[in-house]
Write a protein that holds these residues in place. Structure first.
Motif, PDB file in Angstrom:
ATOM      1  N   LEU A 174       0.860  -1.194   0.000  1.00 37.35           N
ATOM      2  CA  LEU A 174       0.000   0.000   0.000  1.00 37.35           C
ATOM      3  C   LEU A 174       0.891   1.237   0.000  1.00 37.35           C
ATOM      4  N   GLN A 175       0.537   2.197  -0.839  1.00 36.78           N
ATOM      5  CA  GLN A 175       1.280   3.453  -0.864  1.00 36.78           C
ATOM      6  C   GLN A 175       0.559   4.470   0.018  1.00 36.78           C
ATOM      7  N   LEU A 176       1.306   4.988   0.988  1.00 36.61           N
ATOM      8  CA  LEU A 176       0.736   6.021   1.853  1.00 36.61           C
ATOM      9  C   LEU A 176       0.915   7.358   1.130  1.00 36.61           C
ATOM     10  N   VAL A 177      -0.158   7.814   0.508  1.00 38.11           N
ATOM     11  CA  VAL A 177      -0.112   9.057  -0.277  1.00 38.11           C
ATOM     12  C   VAL A 177      -0.030  10.258   0.661  1.00 38.11           C
ATOM     13  N   ASP A 178      -0.963  10.304   1.623  1.00 33.57           N
ATOM     14  CA  ASP A 178      -0.980  11.374   2.622  1.00 33.57           C
ATOM     15  C   ASP A 178      -1.853  10.929   3.775  1.00 33.57           C
ATOM     16  N   PHE A 179      -1.851  11.696   4.843  1.00 32.42           N
ATOM     17  CA  PHE A 179      -2.730  11.381   5.978  1.00 32.42           C
ATOM     18  C   PHE A 179      -2.895  12.613   6.849  1.00 32.42           C
ATOM     19  N   LYS A 180      -3.929  12.543   7.679  1.00 29.34           N
ATOM     20  CA  LYS A 180      -4.179  13.603   8.670  1.00 29.34           C
ATOM     21  C   LYS A 180      -4.133  12.968  10.056  1.00 29.34           C
ATOM     22  N   ILE A 181      -3.419  13.578  10.980  1.00 26.01           N
ATOM     23  CA  ILE A 181      -3.513  13.123  12.361  1.00 26.01           C
ATOM     24  C   ILE A 181      -3.888  14.292  13.262  1.00 26.01           C
ATOM     25  N   GLU A 182      -4.414  13.922  14.422  1.00 25.19           N
ATOM     26  CA  GLU A 182      -4.680  14.899  15.472  1.00 25.19           C
ATOM     27  C   GLU A 182      -3.880  14.477  16.687  1.00 25.19           C
ATOM     28  N   LEU A 183      -3.421  15.455  17.441  1.00 21.99           N
ATOM     29  CA  LEU A 183      -2.619  15.160  18.627  1.00 21.99           C
ATOM     30  C   LEU A 183      -3.272  15.808  19.835  1.00 21.99           C
ATOM     31  N   GLY A 184      -2.938  15.280  21.003  1.00 26.54           N
ATOM     32  CA  GLY A 184      -3.536  15.830  22.216  1.00 26.54           C
ATOM     33  C   GLY A 184      -2.550  15.787  23.368  1.00 26.54           C
ATOM     34  N   PHE A 185      -2.848  16.609  24.380  1.00 24.73           N
ATOM     35  CA  PHE A 185      -2.011  16.636  25.586  1.00 24.73           C
ATOM     36  C   PHE A 185      -2.640  15.751  26.655  1.00 24.73           C
ATOM     37  N   THR A 186      -1.825  14.866  27.254  1.00 21.74           N
ATOM     38  CA  THR A 186      -2.298  14.049  28.380  1.00 21.74           C
ATOM     39  C   THR A 186      -2.327  14.922  29.629  1.00 21.74           C
ATOM     40  N   ALA A 187      -2.855  14.348  30.718  1.00 25.62           N
ATOM     41  CA  ALA A 187      -2.900  15.082  31.992  1.00 25.62           C
ATOM     42  C   ALA A 187      -1.487  15.463  32.443  1.00 25.62           C
ATOM     43  N   ASP A 188      -0.476  14.684  32.037  1.00 20.79           N
ATOM     44  CA  ASP A 188       0.918  14.983  32.420  1.00 20.79           C
ATOM     45  C   ASP A 188       1.564  16.020  31.501  1.00 20.79           C
ATOM     46  N   GLY A 189       0.809  16.467  30.494  1.00 20.15           N
ATOM     47  CA  GLY A 189       1.352  17.485  29.586  1.00 20.15           C
ATOM     48  C   GLY A 189       2.143  16.907  28.426  1.00 20.15           C
ATOM     49  N   ASP A 190       2.061  15.580  28.237  1.00 23.59           N
ATOM     50  CA  ASP A 190       2.777  14.978  27.102  1.00 23.59           C
ATOM     51  C   ASP A 190       1.918  15.051  25.852  1.00 23.59           C
ATOM     52  N   LEU A 191       2.568  15.318  24.732  1.00 26.84           N
ATOM     53  CA  LEU A 191       1.859  15.356  23.452  1.00 26.84           C
ATOM     54  C   LEU A 191       1.843  13.948  22.863  1.00 26.84           C
ATOM     55  N   VAL A 192       0.645  13.430  22.528  1.00 28.40           N
ATOM     56  CA  VAL A 192       0.534  12.070  21.983  1.00 28.40           C
ATOM     57  C   VAL A 192      -0.360  12.089  20.748  1.00 28.40           C
ATOM     58  N   VAL A 193      -0.190  11.081  19.897  1.00 31.44           N
ATOM     59  CA  VAL A 193      -1.037  10.936  18.717  1.00 31.44           C
ATOM     60  C   VAL A 193      -2.408  10.448  19.190  1.00 31.44           C
ATOM     61  N   ALA A 194      -3.479  11.104  18.728  1.00 31.34           N
ATOM     62  CA  ALA A 194      -4.823  10.763  19.216  1.00 31.34           C
ATOM     63  C   ALA A 194      -5.751  10.524  18.025  1.00 31.34           C
ATOM     64  N   ASP A 195      -7.059  10.664  18.241  1.00 36.16           N
ATOM     65  CA  ASP A 195      -8.069  10.500  17.199  1.00 36.16           C
ATOM     66  C   ASP A 195      -7.970   9.103  16.587  1.00 36.16           C
ATOM     67  N   GLU A 196      -7.858   8.984  15.264  1.00 36.08           N
ATOM     68  CA  GLU A 196      -7.807   7.681  14.611  1.00 36.08           C
ATOM     69  C   GLU A 196      -6.818   7.712  13.455  1.00 36.08           C
ATOM     70  N   ILE A 197      -6.402   6.532  13.026  1.00 36.28           N
ATOM     71  CA  ILE A 197      -5.574   6.411  11.813  1.00 36.28           C
ATOM     72  C   ILE A 197      -6.203   5.287  11.010  1.00 36.28           C
ATOM     73  N   SER A 198      -6.850   5.647   9.906  1.00 35.24           N
ATOM     74  CA  SER A 198      -7.678   4.671   9.194  1.00 35.24           C
ATOM     75  C   SER A 198      -7.818   5.134   7.737  1.00 35.24           C
ATOM     76  N   PRO A 199      -8.497   4.347   6.910  1.00 34.22           N
ATOM     77  CA  PRO A 199      -8.715   4.820   5.527  1.00 34.22           C
ATOM     78  C   PRO A 199      -9.625   6.054   5.454  1.00 34.22           C
ATOM     79  N   ASP A 200     -10.251   6.432   6.582  1.00 29.44           N
ATOM     80  CA  ASP A 200     -10.968   7.710   6.603  1.00 29.44           C
ATOM     81  C   ASP A 200      -9.993   8.879   6.657  1.00 29.44           C
ATOM     82  N   THR A 201      -8.810   8.655   7.204  1.00 25.76           N
ATOM     83  CA  THR A 201      -7.878   9.763   7.450  1.00 25.76           C
ATOM     84  C   THR A 201      -6.568   9.644   6.659  1.00 25.76           C
TER      85      THR A 201
END
Ligand code: 5GP
Length: 251
Positions: A174-201
């Motif tokens: 599969l060729q990964l042409v492009d994608f969108k991700i969303e990130l969020g801050f945990t209670a400890d202030g760490d930035l992590v990848v959130a939302d979803e990673i799927s053929p919708d995104t």
């Protein structure tokens, strides 16, 4: 995984519902069968899509975790439910592009299909009311959404996600042409990848198929009325599952 009971609806988006639980450090995400495109001007129900996206996302989040990229994911719960850490989502959509396609070619004189090396990273302000506009450095600063250090970390994570996913998908033709991700801050202030990673995104093209429409295995099948959306997502899951068979279970 500790046992928990499901609480009230915290947030409902276009493709997912998020529920609180009686554990402060756990929230549950239900993946819906609703499909939307063009800022929800186009809508449909696609039976089985929620489960496919949940199963694909769970495995991709685990893959990222194995590569040392922190995500909100904890465990798969039901076929279309997962448990995640609560995060404060940053209202910025991060798009990484390896091949020019979609909005980029509508806004720029760049031929669809042109390789982008190094990959192009674009930030968009996540707000449907404004149509998710492209952010400039000055606008990002003006909105005060991220400090310069946080922005640097967000971009580092997005490029690391791209390097990891691109190689993984290439391994399953599969060729990964492009994608969108969303990130969020945990209670400890760490930035992590959130939302979803799927053929919708993600845009995913089948490397075993040369026809420009037939090779599309992502949400563009829905956007462009190509049909076979659920079948295409099923093919993606089949290949992802072949490489990452059993995700963590929360029960
Ligand atoms: P484009 O900017 O070409 O519309 O999208 C680039 C990539 O990001 C595509 O893989 C597309 O699916 C994803 N993307 C961008 N914005 C959104 C969005 O609001 N929702 C979803 N599901 N994907 C998006």
């Amino acid at each position: 995984m500790t046992s928990y009971s499901l609480g009230s609806l915290l947030y409902e988006g276009k493709a997912k519902r998020v529920f609180v639980t009686d554990q402060a450090d756990l929230v549950a995400v239900e993946y819906k069968d609703d499909a939307t495109a063009f800022n929800a001007l186009k809508k449909a129900q696609l039976a089985g899509k929620g489960e496919l996206n949940c199963q694909i996302s769970a495995r991709l989040f685990e893959l990222l975790e194995r590569e040392g990229i922190a995500t909100h994911y904890l465990a798969l719960q039901e076929p279309n439910w997962m448990l995640v850490r609560p995060v404060q989502i940053v209202p910025v959509e991060v798009v990484v592009r390896n091949i020019a396609f979609g909005s980029l070619c509508k806004q720029m004189p760049i031929e669809p299909g042109a390789p982008l090396e190094p990959p192009l990273l674009d930030l968009y302000y996540k707000d449907d009311a404004f149509g998710d506009p492209l952010l400039t450095d000055a606008r990002l600063e003006r909105l005060g959404l991220l400090t310069p250090a946080q922005r640097q970390e967000l971009e580092r994570l997005a490029m690391a996600v791209n390097a990891c996913l691109r190689q993984f998908f290439a391994g399953i033709a599969l060729q990964l042409v492009d994608f969108k991700i969303e990130l969020g801050f945990t209670a400890d202030g760490d930035l992590v990848v959130a939302d979803e990673i799927s053929p919708d995104t993600c845009r995913l093209w089948d490397l075993q198929v040369s026809d420009a429409s037939d090779r599309i295995l992502d949400k563009d099948r829905f956007r462009q009325d190509l049909g076979g959306v659920v079948e295409a997502y099923g093919e993606v899951l089949k290949r992802v599952q072949g490489a990452c068979p059993s995700p963590r279970l929360g029960k």
